[in-house]
Design an enzyme around this catalytic site. Structure first.
Site, PDB file in Angstrom:
ATOM      1  N   ASP A 201      -0.596   7.093  -5.924  1.00  0.00           N
ATOM      2  CA  ASP A 201      -0.037   5.755  -6.115  1.00  0.00           C
ATOM      3  C   ASP A 201      -0.911   4.766  -5.348  1.00  0.00           C
ATOM      4  O   ASP A 201      -2.124   4.753  -5.510  1.00  0.00           O
ATOM      5  CB  ASP A 201       1.426   5.730  -5.667  1.00  0.00           C
TER       6      ASP A 201
ATOM      7  N   ASN B  97       0.278  -4.154 -12.241  1.00  0.00           N
ATOM      8  CA  ASN B  97       0.846  -3.223 -11.276  1.00  0.00           C
ATOM      9  C   ASN B  97       0.186  -3.483  -9.925  1.00  0.00           C
ATOM     10  O   ASN B  97       0.416  -4.532  -9.332  1.00  0.00           O
ATOM     11  CB  ASN B  97       0.689  -1.776 -11.740  1.00  0.00           C
TER      12      ASN B  97
END
Length: 303
Positions: free
Chosen positions: A221, A114
């Site tokens: 995030d 990610n």
């Protein structure tokens, strides 16, 4: 959208991203590079031209999780591709890039890379998460945070395991502390970094949860930091970027944007005082389409 001390602008030339991520600023070319993870595309926003150039890579299907420039090789880039790191060639303008070689692989097909960041010494820190098609990524902590030294065929050194969604990474000005977001943990963690680049003394810098651990309506995030050491955390499902004073360990500003899914942030521009923000047009975790926003610039937020 305008506030008393910042202006939010959608960059008109940028394509709408299904899952925009990983913005990095290149001072030499005055360009912002970023990816669209599930479109499997890479992008370069040319600041002087006000234009975005986009490409896909032959033989590299999605996901593409991040992009980094390679020192001394202006036409080559390192990409996170599934559970591998791949070297590609791209002129920054053409609609196609070329796969050069695989740099390293985890050999774990159930996960994908990610977010990732490179420190001042050129060491890559990157984490994994369960592939979305295999289950609830928030409830299955299948991810791991690694350090990679950057050699072809090099090794991954585990730094933390039991992670659901490995996300934001940044450092203090001296590189002695690393800040980290696992989206499911609802916090920002701080680590000490030793001379070898290994992480130690994990602690929670700031907790986003409310009333006994409940979700505040968003999750952390991507993340970056400014020259004063403040953190800027993108909020998925939160329509905002949080500015955090590290010394006080508290949120000192909420920067609002007209889109729900804020994915990551990076400072850039000629004076490095513009915060670029990537967003997503799809809520991957509820399979619902939402109104997307193109790449965004928040002007003069560092002052």
């Amino acid at each position: 959208m305008q506030s008393a001390d910042y202006t939010v602008e959608a960059l008109a030339s940028s394509p709408i991203s299904q899952l925009g991520e990983g913005p990095i600023w290149d001072e030499g070319t005055q360009s912002l590079y970023y990816v669209d993870i599930h479109e499997g595309s890479i992008h370069r926003y040319d600041y002087q031209q006000g234009k975005t150039f986009s490409a896909t890579i032959d033989h590299l299907p999605p996901p593409i999780s991040f992009i980094f420039l390679v020192e001394g090789r202006p036409d080559q880039f390192l990409l996170g591709t599934g559970d591998s790191l791949s070297l590609i060639s791209w002129d920054g303008r053409s609609a196609k890039g070329t796969f050069v070689q695989k740099v390293a692989a985890l050999g774990q097909r159930s996960v994908r890379f990610n977010d990732g960041k490179v420190d001042q010494r050129g060491r890559l820190y990157t984490g994994t998460m369960l592939r979305e098609e295999l289950g609830d990524v928030f409830r299955q902590a299948k991810g791991t945070l690694y350090r990679f030294e950057g050699r072809i065929g090099g090794s991954f050194y585990e730094q933390k395991h039991g992670i659901a969604i490995s996300n934001g990474i940044t450092w203090d000005a001296f590189g002695g502390k690393l800040y980290y977001v696992d989206s499911s943990a609802l916090d920002v963690k701080e680590f000490d970094v030793d001379g070898e680049g290994n992480l130690a003394d994990e602690r929670v810098l700031i907790d986003f949860s409310v009333q006994g651990g409940r979700n505040p309506g968003y999750v952390g995030d991507g993340m970056t930091s400014d020259l004063d050491g403040n953190l800027y955390v993108a909020c998925w499902c939160g329509s905002r970027v949080l500015k955090i004073d590290v010394k006080a360990a508290r949120i000192v500003k909420e920067i609002w944007l007209p889109v729900p899914q804020i994915t990551s942030v990076a400072f850039g521009g000629p004076q490095l005082d513009e915060l670029f923000v990537t967003t997503a047009a799809t809520n991957l975790y509820s399979s619902s389409k939402i109104e997307g926003l193109k790449l965004v610039a928040i002007v003069s937020i560092a002052s």
